[in-house]
Write a protein that holds these residues in place. Sequence first.
Motif, mmCIF file in Angstrom:
data_model
loop_
_atom_site.group_PDB
_atom_site.id
_atom_site.type_symbol
_atom_site.label_atom_id
_atom_site.label_comp_id
_atom_site.label_asym_id
_atom_site.label_seq_id
_atom_site.Cartn_x
_atom_site.Cartn_y
_atom_site.Cartn_z
ATOM 1 N N VAL B 59 0.834 -1.197 0.000
ATOM 2 C CA VAL B 59 0.000 0.000 0.000
ATOM 3 C C VAL B 59 0.876 1.257 0.000
ATOM 4 C CG1 VAL B 59 -1.900 1.184 1.161
ATOM 5 C CG2 VAL B 59 -1.831 -1.288 1.131
ATOM 6 N N ALA B 60 2.085 1.162 0.582
ATOM 7 C CA ALA B 60 3.000 2.304 0.524
ATOM 8 C C ALA B 60 3.320 2.649 -0.930
ATOM 9 C CB ALA B 60 4.282 1.996 1.290
ATOM 10 N N LEU B 61 3.462 1.626 -1.754
ATOM 11 C CA LEU B 61 3.714 1.848 -3.179
ATOM 12 C C LEU B 61 2.517 2.559 -3.830
ATOM 13 C CD1 LEU B 61 6.284 1.081 -4.657
ATOM 14 C CD2 LEU B 61 5.070 -0.889 -5.620
ATOM 15 N N LEU B 62 1.296 2.136 -3.416
ATOM 16 C CA LEU B 62 0.089 2.801 -3.923
ATOM 17 C C LEU B 62 0.042 4.258 -3.465
ATOM 18 C CD1 LEU B 62 -2.616 0.018 -3.345
ATOM 19 C CD2 LEU B 62 -1.534 0.669 -5.497
ATOM 20 N N GLU B 63 0.523 4.513 -2.227
ATOM 21 C CA GLU B 63 0.554 5.893 -1.736
ATOM 22 C C GLU B 63 1.519 6.742 -2.559
ATOM 23 O OE1 GLU B 63 1.458 4.988 2.306
ATOM 24 O OE2 GLU B 63 -0.602 4.312 2.640
ATOM 25 N N TYR B 64 2.639 6.130 -2.956
ATOM 26 C CA TYR B 64 3.577 6.846 -3.832
ATOM 27 C C TYR B 64 2.880 7.176 -5.162
ATOM 28 C CZ TYR B 64 8.041 8.053 -6.017
ATOM 29 O OH TYR B 64 9.056 8.724 -6.635
ATOM 30 N N GLY B 65 2.094 6.222 -5.663
ATOM 31 C CA GLY B 65 1.313 6.466 -6.880
ATOM 32 C C GLY B 65 0.281 7.570 -6.683
ATOM 33 N N LEU B 66 -0.338 7.599 -5.502
ATOM 34 C CA LEU B 66 -1.313 8.649 -5.184
ATOM 35 C C LEU B 66 -0.638 10.016 -5.192
ATOM 36 C CD1 LEU B 66 -4.277 9.290 -4.138
ATOM 37 C CD2 LEU B 66 -3.269 9.238 -1.862
ATOM 38 N N VAL B 67 0.545 10.086 -4.570
ATOM 39 C CA VAL B 67 1.309 11.337 -4.562
ATOM 40 C C VAL B 67 1.626 11.745 -6.006
ATOM 41 C CG1 VAL B 67 3.510 12.409 -3.916
ATOM 42 C CG2 VAL B 67 2.272 11.005 -2.264
ATOM 43 N N ALA B 68 2.009 10.764 -6.834
ATOM 44 C CA ALA B 68 2.327 11.052 -8.237
ATOM 45 C C ALA B 68 1.112 11.630 -8.952
ATOM 46 C CB ALA B 68 2.798 9.777 -8.940
ATOM 47 N N ALA B 69 -0.059 11.009 -8.759
ATOM 48 C CA ALA B 69 -1.276 11.464 -9.434
ATOM 49 C C ALA B 69 -1.667 12.859 -8.955
ATOM 50 C CB ALA B 69 -2.418 10.473 -9.187
ATOM 51 N N ILE B 70 -1.631 13.079 -7.626
ATOM 52 C CA ILE B 70 -2.046 14.368 -7.075
ATOM 53 C C ILE B 70 -1.099 15.481 -7.522
ATOM 54 C CG2 ILE B 70 -2.226 15.698 -4.936
ATOM 55 C CD1 ILE B 70 -3.456 13.234 -3.632
ATOM 56 N N LEU B 71 0.228 15.196 -7.487
ATOM 57 C CA LEU B 71 1.191 16.229 -7.890
ATOM 58 C C LEU B 71 1.000 16.605 -9.353
ATOM 59 C CD1 LEU B 71 4.562 15.354 -6.112
ATOM 60 C CD2 LEU B 71 3.107 17.352 -5.754
ATOM 61 N N PHE B 72 0.795 15.600 -10.221
ATOM 62 C CA PHE B 72 0.603 15.938 -11.633
ATOM 63 C C PHE B 72 -0.675 16.740 -11.818
ATOM 64 C CE2 PHE B 72 -1.304 15.424 -15.770
ATOM 65 C CZ PHE B 72 -0.278 15.884 -16.571
ATOM 66 N N HIS B 73 -1.776 16.275 -11.177
ATOM 67 C CA HIS B 73 -3.059 16.945 -11.338
ATOM 68 C C HIS B 73 -2.990 18.388 -10.819
ATOM 69 C CE1 HIS B 73 -7.357 16.252 -12.284
ATOM 70 N NE2 HIS B 73 -7.614 17.160 -11.356
ATOM 71 N N ALA B 74 -2.289 18.584 -9.695
ATOM 72 C CA ALA B 74 -2.167 19.932 -9.125
ATOM 73 C C ALA B 74 -1.354 20.841 -10.049
ATOM 74 C CB ALA B 74 -1.514 19.855 -7.744
ATOM 75 N N LEU B 75 -0.170 20.367 -10.473
ATOM 76 C CA LEU B 75 0.700 21.202 -11.303
ATOM 77 C C LEU B 75 0.069 21.475 -12.662
ATOM 78 C CD1 LEU B 75 4.090 19.490 -10.411
ATOM 79 C CD2 LEU B 75 3.386 21.791 -9.739
ATOM 80 N N ASN B 76 -0.498 20.420 -13.278
ATOM 81 C CA ASN B 76 -1.101 20.627 -14.587
ATOM 82 C C ASN B 76 -2.369 21.477 -14.471
ATOM 83 O OD1 ASN B 76 -1.086 20.024 -17.496
ATOM 84 N ND2 ASN B 76 -3.015 18.985 -17.041
ATOM 85 N N GLY B 77 -3.074 21.375 -13.320
ATOM 86 C CA GLY B 77 -4.242 22.218 -13.102
ATOM 87 C C GLY B 77 -3.860 23.687 -13.081
#
Lengths: 158, 126
Positions: B59-77
């Motif tokens: 699940v820690a790996l999934l959390e890293y993926g969550l951070v990746a998704a949120i960071l991209f969505h925030a920056l691209n937003g």
Amino acid sequence: MSSDTTSATIGPVEGAQYDADNPAPYIEAPRKRTGKTPRATRGNFEMAAWLFMRLSGVVLVVLVLGHLLIQLFLDGGVSKIGFAFVAGRWASPFWQVWDLLMLWLAMLHGANGLRTVINDYAERANTRLWLKGLLYTATVFTILLGTLVIFTFDPNIR
Amino acid sequence: MPAGTLYRGREGMWSWVAHRVTGVLIFFFLFVHVLDTALVRVSPEAYDEVVATYKTPIVALLEYGLVAAILFHALNGLRVIAVDFWSKGPRYQKQMLWTVVGIWVVLMAGSLYPVLGHAARELFGS
């Protein structure tokens, strides 16, 4: 000979320099407002939704990145999280308001995003109706549940 | 491939696709996350038990993926807002996307140890 005819029929407009950045000639908008257009045609809901996505987005960047920093990065990352940690944070009204605002903005931002996705990909009107009904039900339920949890949290539950 | 699934391609279309995909993924996580947090109203034990799964290496790996998704969505937003409201935004949308990607790569590299450190210690000891 034939290639000459082709270039001649295309004319100077098509001969302009187009590339990936400037791919087509300018075409006037098909439903441009004129003097004859009624003042209110369809209401401004879609414009309000578009604006809400941008305004809530800016606020969410701060709220969500701050939340991530505290929960997943600082002070041991995820390993420190537990009931006691939650109780410590929600003892402060500041973090209660932070989390409440984040809950409402993120849920509405996400729900409107998914509404757009459903409108784009569900081609049958009935499918759209059911998917959006499900989406709105889940959204209202989750917002109410989260709000209730923040307001009724009891650190001495046991 | 059915007709019409590829728009103009390139940076503009692919950033739009990535924004959609990350947005939907984050929204689905948000549902789960509100539900797991609601367990604090059940009992401290129920909450701690579910949060324990968040601390496992997978699940820690999934959390890293969550951070990746949120960071991209925030920056691209923020880039989308710049395209919409800054007069020169549309002209520099490509440069802004590569700036987003660059910042994202740096932040993801910096997130490796804070987010995955505890999982690494559990897997490899000490």
